[in-house]
Design an enzyme around this catalytic site. Structure first.
Site, PDB file in Angstrom:
ATOM      1  N   LYS A   1       0.818  -1.221   0.000  1.00 26.10           N
ATOM      2  CA  LYS A   1       0.000   0.000   0.000  1.00 26.10           C
ATOM      3  C   LYS A   1       0.848   1.266   0.000  1.00 26.10           C
ATOM      4  CE  LYS A   1      -3.996  -2.215   1.968  1.00 26.10           C
ATOM      5  NZ  LYS A   1      -3.508  -3.502   2.469  1.00 26.10           N
TER       6      LYS A   1
ATOM      7  N   LYS B   1      -3.783 -14.835  -6.158  1.00 22.73           N
ATOM      8  CA  LYS B   1      -4.046 -15.322  -4.800  1.00 22.73           C
ATOM      9  C   LYS B   1      -5.434 -14.877  -4.330  1.00 22.73           C
ATOM     10  CE  LYS B   1      -3.319 -13.956  -0.435  1.00 22.73           C
ATOM     11  NZ  LYS B   1      -2.848 -13.012   0.536  1.00 22.73           N
TER      12      LYS B   1
ATOM     13  N   LYS C   1      -9.502 -11.054   0.154  1.00 24.42           N
ATOM     14  CA  LYS C   1     -10.642 -10.158   0.357  1.00 24.42           C
ATOM     15  C   LYS C   1     -10.435  -8.878  -0.467  1.00 24.42           C
ATOM     16  CE  LYS C   1     -14.288  -9.265   2.805  1.00 24.42           C
ATOM     17  NZ  LYS C   1     -15.433 -10.138   2.795  1.00 24.42           N
TER      18      LYS C   1
HETATM   19  P1  TYM Z   1      -5.622 -13.344   7.196  1.00 24.25           P
HETATM   20  O1  TYM Z   1      -6.772 -13.056   8.086  1.00 24.25           O
HETATM   21  O2  TYM Z   1      -5.383 -12.490   6.017  1.00 24.25           O
HETATM   22  O3  TYM Z   1      -5.692 -14.822   6.700  1.00 24.25           O
HETATM   23  C1  TYM Z   1      -5.916 -15.868   7.624  1.00 24.25           C
HETATM   24  C2  TYM Z   1      -5.152 -17.109   7.202  1.00 24.25           C
HETATM   25  O4  TYM Z   1      -5.572 -17.513   5.898  1.00 24.25           O
HETATM   26  C3  TYM Z   1      -4.434 -17.694   5.074  1.00 24.25           C
HETATM   27  N1  TYM Z   1      -4.790 -17.332   3.693  1.00 24.25           N
HETATM   28  C4  TYM Z   1      -4.602 -18.137   2.652  1.00 24.25           C
HETATM   29  N2  TYM Z   1      -4.108 -19.376   2.558  1.00 24.25           N
HETATM   30  C5  TYM Z   1      -4.054 -19.936   1.331  1.00 24.25           C
HETATM   31  N3  TYM Z   1      -4.486 -19.301   0.204  1.00 24.25           N
HETATM   32  C6  TYM Z   1      -4.992 -18.054   0.252  1.00 24.25           C
HETATM   33  N4  TYM Z   1      -5.429 -17.447  -0.839  1.00 24.25           N
HETATM   34  C7  TYM Z   1      -5.066 -17.403   1.530  1.00 24.25           C
HETATM   35  N5  TYM Z   1      -5.512 -16.194   1.940  1.00 24.25           N
HETATM   36  C8  TYM Z   1      -5.321 -16.163   3.275  1.00 24.25           C
HETATM   37  C9  TYM Z   1      -3.382 -16.739   5.627  1.00 24.25           C
HETATM   38  O5  TYM Z   1      -2.087 -17.125   5.246  1.00 24.25           O
HETATM   39  C10 TYM Z   1      -3.630 -16.869   7.105  1.00 24.25           C
HETATM   40  O6  TYM Z   1      -2.948 -17.993   7.615  1.00 24.25           O
HETATM   41  N6  TYM Z   1      -1.948 -11.492   9.942  1.00 24.25           N
HETATM   42  C11 TYM Z   1      -2.825 -12.612   9.770  1.00 24.25           C
HETATM   43  C12 TYM Z   1      -3.701 -12.898  10.971  1.00 24.25           C
HETATM   44  C13 TYM Z   1      -2.943 -13.058  12.224  1.00 24.25           C
HETATM   45  C14 TYM Z   1      -2.157 -14.193  12.604  1.00 24.25           C
HETATM   46  C15 TYM Z   1      -1.617 -13.882  13.887  1.00 24.25           C
HETATM   47  C16 TYM Z   1      -1.871 -15.397  11.990  1.00 24.25           C
HETATM   48  C17 TYM Z   1      -2.855 -12.163  13.230  1.00 24.25           C
HETATM   49  N7  TYM Z   1      -2.074 -12.636  14.248  1.00 24.25           N
HETATM   50  C18 TYM Z   1      -0.769 -14.780  14.586  1.00 24.25           C
HETATM   51  C19 TYM Z   1      -1.022 -16.283  12.674  1.00 24.25           C
HETATM   52  C20 TYM Z   1      -0.503 -15.985  13.923  1.00 24.25           C
HETATM   53  C21 TYM Z   1      -3.714 -12.344   8.589  1.00 24.25           C
HETATM   54  O7  TYM Z   1      -3.944 -11.238   8.204  1.00 24.25           O
HETATM   55  O8  TYM Z   1      -4.292 -13.426   8.071  1.00 24.25           O
END
Ligand code: TYM
Length: 324
Positions: A113, A193, A196
């Site tokens: 961004k 990929k 959202k």
């Molecule tokens: P977030 O909320 O964007 O996504 C949640 C989980 O989904 C996985 N993911 C995917 N896996 C495969 N293919 C895709 N297209 C795809 N899109 C999303 C992400 O890799 C993730 O595992 N920062 C994190 C949330 C978070 C977190 C944490 C995760 C906050 N604190 C501590 C692990 C540990 C996030 O934004 O994920």
């Protein structure tokens, strides 16, 4: 005994990528053997994007309902809302004081961004430190995530190493990412990929009609006539089908596309049927929980109590070393 931890942001209803990339692998690991698991809703992270309280709260329920719909056993797991454990914010501050500003500017979450700097709030900039605190607060050993989160886990290890180097190697536990080869990157309806923000996601909890319309409208295909042979790899219908159908059915779809006389419309219908078949039970349960939010509140309340006890112990260790 290994401790598993992962979180899902409450920026909307979890999509197919979240479910296959993180939720299902995490549930499987937490139900296995002697693993101990901490699974949570990252509702503080979502404030970097969502400023409407009603929407944020509804999304939080939606993420919780998804975990529960896929059979999370809350008697075996510490299941909680990130914001119910404010100790996380305190640890974020401590970590921030040890991590170079320069390295944060390299985080994808910010870099993606950075061409529109006016849209970047400082919460988004320091997002990786909040995530590092989520993980380090609970002494997690393994973090099941999709590929896009690897850099955040590297930063978590980095900041933990810097602190341990100064205060003693035992202070913070260095986590390892746990990536599942086949589901680490689920493609979206445009072949990129699934995410959202790209609006290329599939929400398996939509009613049949909306799901059908979205699959038909969103998935990009070429205009090869029905009777002609088609390259399965040329549309994400086939890629998506691979994630939800059995290998035999996937082979069948590939053969039909290559043979001709089978159109992309047919393939989309087969994808819809496979999603409904695979997630029928979870879809029902998801709507049950969304209509019984008191049950969600109850389990999250119990989870928060357990999470807090662990968080306070870690924070106690850290405070003492840092001189507080
Ligand atoms: P977030 O909320 O964007 O996504 C949640 C989980 O989904 C996985 N993911 C995917 N896996 C495969 N293919 C895709 N297209 C795809 N899109 C999303 C992400 O890799 C993730 O595992 N920062 C994190 C949330 C978070 C977190 C944490 C995760 C906050 N604190 C501590 C692990 C540990 C996030 O934004 O994920």
């Amino acid at each position: 005994m290994a401790r598993i931890l992962t979180g899902i942001q409450s920026t909307g209803t979890p999509h197919l990528g979240n479910i296959l990339g993180a939720i299902l692998p995490a549930i499987e690991l937490s139900n296995t053997g002697s693993n101990e698991s901490f699974l949570f809703i990252a509702d503080m992270h979502s404030l970097t994007q969502i400023k409407n309280g009603v929407e944020l709260r509804e999304n939080t329920y939606s993420v919780a309902a998804t975990w529960l719909a896929f059979g999370l056993d809350t008697s075996k797991t510490v299941f909680y809302r990130q914001s119910d454990v404010p100790e996380c914010a305190e640890l974020t501050w401590y970590l921030s004081c040890f991590f170079p500003y320069q390295r944060l500017t390299l985080a994808h979450s910010f870099k993606d961004k950075s061409d529109r700097l006016s849209d970047v709030n400082s919460g988004l900039f320091s997002y990786p430190m909040l995530m590092a605190a989520d993980i380090l607060l609970y002494d997690a050993n393994f973090v099941p995530v999709g590929k896009d989160q690897l850099q955040h886990i590297e930063m978590t290890r980095d900041v933990a190493s810097r602190i341990n180097h100064l205060y003693g190697e035992e202070l913070l536990v260095l986590p390892e990412p746990k990536i599942q080869e086949e589901t680490q990157l689920i493609v979206g309806t445009d072949g990129e990929k699934m995410s959202k923000s790209r609006n290329n996601y599939i929400n398996v909890f939509e009613d049949d009609k909306t799901l059908k319309n979205n699959i038909n409208k969103k998935i990009i295909t070429d205009a090869t006539p029905l009777e002609d042979p088609k390259n399965p790899e040329s549309s994400s219908v086939y890629e998506l089908y691979k994630t939800v159908a059995s290998p035999q059915r996937v082979l069948k779809m590939s053969q039909k596309l290559l043979a001709g006389g089978y159109g992309w419309g047919h393939a989309k219908k087969d994808l819809l049927d496979a999603i409904i078949a695979k997630f029928g039970d979870a879809r029902e349960k998801y709507h049950y929980f969304m209509n019984h939010k008191n049950e969600i509140d109850e389990v999250l309340h119990q989870g928060a109590e357990k999470a807090k006890a662990v968080a306070q112990a870690t924070l106690g260790r850290v405070r003492e070393k840092m001189g507080y």
